[in-house]
Motif scaffolding. Structure first.
Motif, PDB file in Angstrom:
ATOM      1  N   GLY A 179       2.153   1.705  20.919  1.00 53.24           N
ATOM      2  CA  GLY A 179       1.614   2.954  20.895  1.00 53.24           C
ATOM      3  C   GLY A 179       0.107   3.300  21.302  1.00 53.24           C
ATOM      4  N   THR A 180      -0.247   2.434  21.785  1.00 51.44           N
ATOM      5  CA  THR A 180      -1.623   2.445  22.443  1.00 51.44           C
ATOM      6  C   THR A 180      -1.634   2.067  23.735  1.00 51.44           C
ATOM      7  N   ILE A 181      -2.483   2.917  24.340  1.00 53.09           N
ATOM      8  CA  ILE A 181      -2.768   2.453  25.753  1.00 53.09           C
ATOM      9  C   ILE A 181      -4.216   2.405  26.101  1.00 53.09           C
ATOM     10  N   GLY A 182      -4.476   1.615  27.126  1.00 52.66           N
ATOM     11  CA  GLY A 182      -6.160   1.511  27.591  1.00 52.66           C
ATOM     12  C   GLY A 182      -6.599   2.129  28.760  1.00 52.66           C
ATOM     13  N   ALA A 183      -7.844   2.543  28.828  1.00 51.84           N
ATOM     14  CA  ALA A 183      -8.296   3.183  29.978  1.00 51.84           C
ATOM     15  C   ALA A 183      -9.573   2.447  30.265  1.00 51.84           C
ATOM     16  N   ALA A 184      -9.777   2.107  31.312  1.00 49.57           N
ATOM     17  CA  ALA A 184     -11.357   1.340  31.641  1.00 49.57           C
ATOM     18  C   ALA A 184     -11.736   2.309  32.778  1.00 49.57           C
ATOM     19  N   VAL A 185     -12.723   3.184  32.591  1.00 47.14           N
ATOM     20  CA  VAL A 185     -13.248   3.937  33.543  1.00 47.14           C
ATOM     21  C   VAL A 185     -14.890   3.644  33.763  1.00 47.14           C
ATOM     22  N   ARG A 186     -15.155   4.351  34.818  1.00 48.23           N
ATOM     23  CA  ARG A 186     -16.737   3.910  35.379  1.00 48.23           C
ATOM     24  C   ARG A 186     -17.642   4.453  34.254  1.00 48.23           C
ATOM     25  N   ARG A 187     -17.559   5.393  33.675  1.00 47.42           N
ATOM     26  CA  ARG A 187     -18.558   6.045  32.759  1.00 47.42           C
ATOM     27  C   ARG A 187     -17.622   6.937  31.616  1.00 47.42           C
ATOM     28  N   ILE A 188     -18.111   6.765  30.511  1.00 42.59           N
ATOM     29  CA  ILE A 188     -17.897   7.311  29.274  1.00 42.59           C
ATOM     30  C   ILE A 188     -19.049   8.271  28.677  1.00 42.59           C
ATOM     31  N   ALA A 189     -20.174   7.880  28.763  1.00 42.23           N
ATOM     32  CA  ALA A 189     -21.310   8.470  28.284  1.00 42.23           C
ATOM     33  C   ALA A 189     -21.485   9.760  28.874  1.00 42.23           C
TER      34      ALA A 189
END
Length: 342
Positions: A75-85
């Motif tokens: 029930g969990t997916i991941g997201a890797a993005v360039r920036r979160i801040a």
């Protein structure tokens, strides 16, 4: 009703109630509790009431890890993005869509670091998430091939992954650059320069190539008018110097993404920026408060984020489906800076 069994001894960690405790409290079989917890529709309503009352009384929480082991679904997916801040509208759209679908999002920032991106993705794969959405920066993602073969669903966002074939959602980069160029050309500009991100990145490469094509299609030279590269103050400053102060100065600028737009505006300063026509690629926070307000080619970030989750869910439900590439249209938002005439 009886209290949940606790630990023994001073300072002992309280023991969490189990399904055995719930069954004892409700006066039903353990199997009945399991069926109620797993929403089995065949359980009689009188038993559902008893079990739910016992769950509430004991403050019972099902063991999520056991359910994951049994079903193979987290029930969990991941997201890797360039920036979160910083502001990240695509990530916000992913999180909103995931929540609507009953999914929890685990997000991490790669900070434009290829080694960090690899570490994050390998970690997400090892955690056996249900799927991963990536805003890729690495030059090759072939190391993920074993994970794909093992059944890990992945979707690429903003640019394709290299070395592997996965579902992808991107903006129509070439069309966006064409809109910006045509808009400036309509306002009388014949020397239009481009300052953007490096061409190592797919989106930077596509946008620079589209700008060169636009120049050639209008019979204009490419020399001194196309400036992709690292977004440092020194490099952008040198590009502006060549574009605006050469033998044939440009009268208008197209910037290749939000970061390049901000860098250009800072280096130009308020007064100089107000005298030259500028169209930015990507929306910029507070763009409407600038003088003149900034005209941009805006990406549909809500559609991109939502489509990424939809593609991932389709891949999770049907692993063998053909790879799908979705191209999302852009919108020219006319606000004033692109309308400064030559």
């Amino acid at each position: 009703m009886s209290p949940a069994r606790g630990g023994s001894g001073a300072g002992a960690r309280p023991k969490r109630p189990t399904m055995v405790d719930v069954a004892r409290e409700a006066g039903v079989a353990l199997r009945t509790v399991s069926r109620v917890v797993n929403d089995d529709p065949t359980v009689g309503p009188e038993y559902v009431v008893k079990v739910q009352a016992a769950i509430a009384a004991l403050n019972f929480r099902p063991d999520e890890r056991a359910r994951q082991l049994r079903t193979g679904v987290t029930g969990t997916i991941g997201a890797a993005v360039r920036r979160i801040a910083e502001v990240n509208p695509e990530l916000a759209a992913i999180e909103r869509t995931a929540r609507e679908c009953g999914l929890t999002l685990l997000a991490s920032s790669t900070d434009f670091d290829e080694a960090r991106e690899r570490d994050i993705l390998i970690s997400m794969c090892r955690q056996r998430l249900d799927g991963i959405i990536l805003e890729p920066i690495g030059e090759s993602h072939s190391y993920l091939e074993p994970e794909l073969e093992a059944g890990m669903p992945m979707v690429s966002m903003d640019r394709p992954m290299s070395g592997i074939s996965v579902d992808c959602v991107i903006s129509d980069n070439a069309s966006g650059i064409g809109m910006a160029f045509h808009h400036l050309h309509e306002h009388g500009h014949r020397r239009i320069a481009y300052i953007g991100d490096g061409e190592r990145v797919f989106s930077g490469r596509e946008r620079a190539a589209a700008f060169r094509a636009a120049l050639r299609s209008h019979g204009q030279p490419v020399e001194d008018l196309v400036h992709p590269g690292e977004l440092t103050t020194e490099r952008v400053g040198a590009a502006l110097e060549r574009a605006l102060h050469g033998a044939q100065p440009a009268t208008a600028l197209v910037t290749g993404n939000m970061d390049s737009t901000i860098a250009v505006l800072r280096l130009l300063g308020r007064e100089a920026a107000s005298r030259i026509a500028i169209v930015g690629f990507d929306e910029v926070p507070l763009a409407d408060l600038l003088q003149p307000a900034l005209t941009v080619v805006a990406q549909d970030t809500a559609t991109i984020g939502r489509t990424a989750v939809e593609l991932l869910r389709k891949r999770m439900a049907e692993p063998g489906r053909p790879v799908q590439n979705v191209v999302v249209p852009l919108e020219l938002k006319v606000r004033g800076s692109g309308e400064v005439r030559a």
